[in-house]
Scaffold this motif. Structure first.
Motif, mmCIF file in Angstrom:
data_model
loop_
_atom_site.group_PDB
_atom_site.id
_atom_site.type_symbol
_atom_site.label_atom_id
_atom_site.label_comp_id
_atom_site.label_asym_id
_atom_site.label_seq_id
_atom_site.Cartn_x
_atom_site.Cartn_y
_atom_site.Cartn_z
ATOM 1 N N ILE A 15 0.848 -1.184 0.000
ATOM 2 C CA ILE A 15 0.000 0.000 0.000
ATOM 3 C C ILE A 15 0.887 1.238 0.000
ATOM 4 O O ILE A 15 1.818 1.342 0.805
ATOM 5 C CB ILE A 15 -0.898 0.020 1.244
ATOM 6 N N THR A 16 0.595 2.159 -0.921
ATOM 7 C CA THR A 16 1.304 3.430 -0.950
ATOM 8 C C THR A 16 0.295 4.557 -1.129
ATOM 9 O O THR A 16 -0.823 4.337 -1.592
ATOM 10 C CB THR A 16 2.354 3.485 -2.084
ATOM 11 N N PHE A 17 0.727 5.735 -0.750
ATOM 12 C CA PHE A 17 -0.106 6.926 -0.865
ATOM 13 C C PHE A 17 0.680 8.007 -1.590
ATOM 14 O O PHE A 17 1.892 8.066 -1.492
ATOM 15 C CB PHE A 17 -0.463 7.479 0.530
ATOM 16 N N ASN A 18 -0.038 8.856 -2.321
ATOM 17 C CA ASN A 18 0.539 10.120 -2.749
ATOM 18 C C ASN A 18 -0.428 11.198 -2.297
ATOM 19 O O ASN A 18 -1.317 10.925 -1.504
ATOM 20 C CB ASN A 18 0.867 10.138 -4.253
ATOM 21 N N ASP A 19 -0.329 12.391 -2.797
ATOM 22 C CA ASP A 19 -1.175 13.486 -2.298
ATOM 23 C C ASP A 19 -2.669 13.224 -2.468
ATOM 24 O O ASP A 19 -3.468 13.642 -1.631
ATOM 25 C CB ASP A 19 -0.812 14.794 -2.995
ATOM 26 N N THR A 20 -3.042 12.523 -3.530
ATOM 27 C CA THR A 20 -4.466 12.364 -3.817
ATOM 28 C C THR A 20 -4.926 10.930 -4.018
ATOM 29 O O THR A 20 -6.114 10.705 -4.239
ATOM 30 C CB THR A 20 -4.837 13.156 -5.089
ATOM 31 N N LEU A 21 -4.008 9.956 -3.948
ATOM 32 C CA LEU A 21 -4.363 8.571 -4.297
ATOM 33 C C LEU A 21 -3.906 7.561 -3.256
ATOM 34 O O LEU A 21 -2.867 7.719 -2.619
ATOM 35 C CB LEU A 21 -3.740 8.187 -5.633
ATOM 36 N N LEU A 22 -4.683 6.489 -3.146
ATOM 37 C CA LEU A 22 -4.302 5.273 -2.434
ATOM 38 C C LEU A 22 -4.014 4.237 -3.516
ATOM 39 O O LEU A 22 -4.862 3.985 -4.377
ATOM 40 C CB LEU A 22 -5.448 4.789 -1.544
#
Length: 71
Positions: A15-22
């Motif tokens: 699981i990774t995240f960026n500013d607007t997405l999972l």
């Protein structure tokens, strides 16, 4: 005679995240991407809250947020 088992193989995901997405990535490299806007608890969560998750039979459960994401 075929051999059957009732035990399901454990799926492992990243699981990774960026500013607007999972982003949920399976072992085989397939990805599922979800806008964080769909999950306000995740959007506003701390890194610690986002890192405390387990994979369930239906998806991902974020323990500290009491949030389920179906896969």
């Amino acid at each position: 005679m075929p051999l059957f088992t009732t035990r399901k193989q454990e799926k492992k995901v990243k699981i990774t995240f960026n500013d607007t997405l999972l982003v949920v990535e399976a072992e085989d490299g397939k990805q599922q991407v979800f806008p964080l806007a769909w999950f306000p608890k995740l959007l506003n969560a701390t890194d610690e809250e986002r890192e405390d998750w387990v994979q369930t039979a239906k998806g991902i459960h974020f323990n500290k947020l009491d949030l389920d994401v179906a896969l």
